[in-house]
Motif scaffolding. Sequence first.
Motif, PDB file in Angstrom:
ATOM      1  N   SER A 105      68.077  28.573  95.659  1.00 25.22           N
ATOM      2  CA  SER A 105      67.008  29.046  94.778  1.00 25.22           C
ATOM      3  C   SER A 105      65.815  29.198  96.002  1.00 25.22           C
ATOM      4  O   SER A 105      64.934  29.853  95.595  1.00 25.22           O
ATOM      5  CB  SER A 105      66.789  28.468  93.536  1.00 25.22           C
ATOM      6  N   VAL A 106      65.727  27.967  96.666  1.00 24.89           N
ATOM      7  CA  VAL A 106      64.551  27.948  97.432  1.00 24.89           C
ATOM      8  C   VAL A 106      64.911  28.563  98.895  1.00 24.89           C
ATOM      9  O   VAL A 106      63.745  28.678  99.560  1.00 24.89           O
ATOM     10  CB  VAL A 106      64.472  26.324  97.993  1.00 24.89           C
ATOM     11  N   ILE A 107      65.867  29.024  99.023  1.00 23.60           N
ATOM     12  CA  ILE A 107      66.083  29.877 100.634  1.00 23.60           C
ATOM     13  C   ILE A 107      65.126  30.903 100.758  1.00 23.60           C
ATOM     14  O   ILE A 107      64.232  31.054 101.739  1.00 23.60           O
ATOM     15  CB  ILE A 107      67.589  30.089 100.760  1.00 23.60           C
ATOM     16  N   PRO A 108      65.026  31.598  99.948  1.00 26.73           N
ATOM     17  CA  PRO A 108      63.922  32.792  99.968  1.00 26.73           C
ATOM     18  C   PRO A 108      62.449  32.419 100.297  1.00 26.73           C
ATOM     19  O   PRO A 108      61.859  32.978 101.306  1.00 26.73           O
ATOM     20  CB  PRO A 108      64.128  33.495  98.586  1.00 26.73           C
ATOM     21  N   GLY A 109      62.233  31.359  99.629  1.00 23.14           N
ATOM     22  CA  GLY A 109      60.902  30.922  99.828  1.00 23.14           C
ATOM     23  C   GLY A 109      60.654  30.352 101.240  1.00 23.14           C
ATOM     24  O   GLY A 109      59.476  30.563 101.892  1.00 23.14           O
ATOM     25  N   ILE A 110      61.557  29.558 101.677  1.00 24.28           N
ATOM     26  CA  ILE A 110      61.777  29.296 103.094  1.00 24.28           C
ATOM     27  C   ILE A 110      61.604  30.045 104.120  1.00 24.28           C
ATOM     28  O   ILE A 110      60.823  30.012 105.001  1.00 24.28           O
ATOM     29  CB  ILE A 110      63.002  28.084 103.283  1.00 24.28           C
ATOM     30  N   ILE A 143      60.584  33.311 103.907  1.00 22.37           N
ATOM     31  CA  ILE A 143      59.072  34.217 103.632  1.00 22.37           C
ATOM     32  C   ILE A 143      58.067  33.131 104.471  1.00 22.37           C
ATOM     33  O   ILE A 143      57.415  33.460 105.232  1.00 22.37           O
ATOM     34  CB  ILE A 143      58.734  34.210 102.320  1.00 22.37           C
ATOM     35  N   GLY A 144      58.188  31.699 104.111  1.00 27.52           N
ATOM     36  CA  GLY A 144      57.203  30.802 104.790  1.00 27.52           C
ATOM     37  C   GLY A 144      57.473  30.767 106.080  1.00 27.52           C
ATOM     38  O   GLY A 144      56.427  30.704 106.956  1.00 27.52           O
ATOM     39  N   SER A 145      58.438  30.879 106.561  1.00 23.01           N
ATOM     40  CA  SER A 145      58.904  30.638 108.094  1.00 23.01           C
ATOM     41  C   SER A 145      58.322  31.994 108.804  1.00 23.01           C
ATOM     42  O   SER A 145      58.018  32.128 110.161  1.00 23.01           O
ATOM     43  CB  SER A 145      60.300  30.607 108.458  1.00 23.01           C
ATOM     44  N   LEU A 146      58.214  33.270 108.142  1.00 17.57           N
ATOM     45  CA  LEU A 146      57.976  34.489 108.521  1.00 17.57           C
ATOM     46  C   LEU A 146      56.282  34.421 108.594  1.00 17.57           C
ATOM     47  O   LEU A 146      55.727  34.869 109.591  1.00 17.57           O
ATOM     48  CB  LEU A 146      58.450  35.703 107.964  1.00 17.57           C
ATOM     49  N   VAL A 147      55.772  34.099 107.422  1.00 21.06           N
ATOM     50  CA  VAL A 147      54.299  34.134 107.380  1.00 21.06           C
ATOM     51  C   VAL A 147      53.501  32.887 108.063  1.00 21.06           C
ATOM     52  O   VAL A 147      52.094  33.005 108.254  1.00 21.06           O
ATOM     53  CB  VAL A 147      53.719  34.397 105.976  1.00 21.06           C
ATOM     54  N   GLY A 148      54.135  31.564 108.219  1.00 22.12           N
ATOM     55  CA  GLY A 148      53.552  30.728 108.719  1.00 22.12           C
ATOM     56  C   GLY A 148      52.846  30.898 110.257  1.00 22.12           C
ATOM     57  O   GLY A 148      51.672  30.559 110.078  1.00 22.12           O
ATOM     58  N   PRO A 149      53.418  31.565 110.998  1.00 18.22           N
ATOM     59  CA  PRO A 149      52.630  31.897 112.432  1.00 18.22           C
ATOM     60  C   PRO A 149      51.114  32.440 112.148  1.00 18.22           C
ATOM     61  O   PRO A 149      50.474  32.041 112.684  1.00 18.22           O
ATOM     62  CB  PRO A 149      53.618  32.468 113.290  1.00 18.22           C
ATOM     63  N   ALA A 150      51.239  33.458 111.376  1.00 19.87           N
ATOM     64  CA  ALA A 150      50.090  34.332 110.967  1.00 19.87           C
ATOM     65  C   ALA A 150      49.285  33.349 110.315  1.00 19.87           C
ATOM     66  O   ALA A 150      48.020  33.339 110.689  1.00 19.87           O
ATOM     67  CB  ALA A 150      50.549  35.468 110.285  1.00 19.87           C
ATOM     68  N   VAL A 151      49.700  32.716 109.430  1.00 17.60           N
ATOM     69  CA  VAL A 151      48.646  31.759 108.741  1.00 17.60           C
ATOM     70  C   VAL A 151      48.101  30.631 109.627  1.00 17.60           C
ATOM     71  O   VAL A 151      46.751  30.523 109.680  1.00 17.60           O
ATOM     72  CB  VAL A 151      49.446  30.971 107.474  1.00 17.60           C
TER      73      VAL A 151
END
Length: 294
Positions: free
Chosen positions: A234-239, A241-249
Amino acid sequence: LMGSFLKPMFPFAFAGLLFSYLVTPLNKSDEVLLAFTIFVMCLAVYITKGLVHNHLDVSHSDDHSSEKSATGAAQTPPDNRNGQEEKKENDIEAAGPPTEATGLLSDKNMTAAGAIVPKRASRMERRNIKFTPKQYIIYATCCFLGGMLCGWIGIGVEKVTFFLLTYFHDVDVIAAGLSSITMTGWLSFFAFLLHALCTPEDEGIGPHFSCAVRDKSNPFGHVFGKVPYELWLSVIPGILIGSLVGPAVNAAVGPRNIMIVFVIFLLFDAGYNIYNLSDNGYFAELLGLAESKI
């Protein structure tokens, strides 16, 4: 990622992970959690002090740091520059001829106003970790203990290595954070395999191998704690997405602000751990033991 750090130190962290699972499994982790909580609070203080006094490298690049130093020197009032130049000449005369160790007359140590300032090595030079024998022993010991923490409570080594890299080698927070989290990810993968393959027969889908040292508390040599596959999936999708948007943030917010958020998270984590320890009666038991001794 810093291969000069990960390659020599990951084996020690991995050895600590195996030791904690197969040789010294914990039946009760409250003491370890308390020690980890104290370390987290100390790390929060260390980062806060580093941010306040600019000891931590939270700049985006080497050019940013150089421009900031040059700008600060260029904005120095003319009256103050004369005083700085006189002080510089007095310092040079007192120090004697320039040497490779002092580097007083090196252009790399001169600002636009001519003032002598300490200069960091380049970011790439600091990321190329070179250990002294003493540092190697400290790193190896701490990575081994951090690996044991990962086996006992699931996390820990990333905060230990972040402190080591920023304290001993002045590594920028971006590289230190990424390399530390990478080590935790590698350890978590092997921890997952141990839990999946060596779990007791009543705690998972198998194959229930005997991996650990057998003793009275663990007669079958299992690694206790089944893998929560439902939660994991259940947490894999969130991880992801977070790894993709993390550098931009990180680019938008800035490493310094990210570190401020990290400090807030550390304090929240410490408070949450203290609440859990209090809720399960650990502190009451500890105080009860102290009173009985008195």
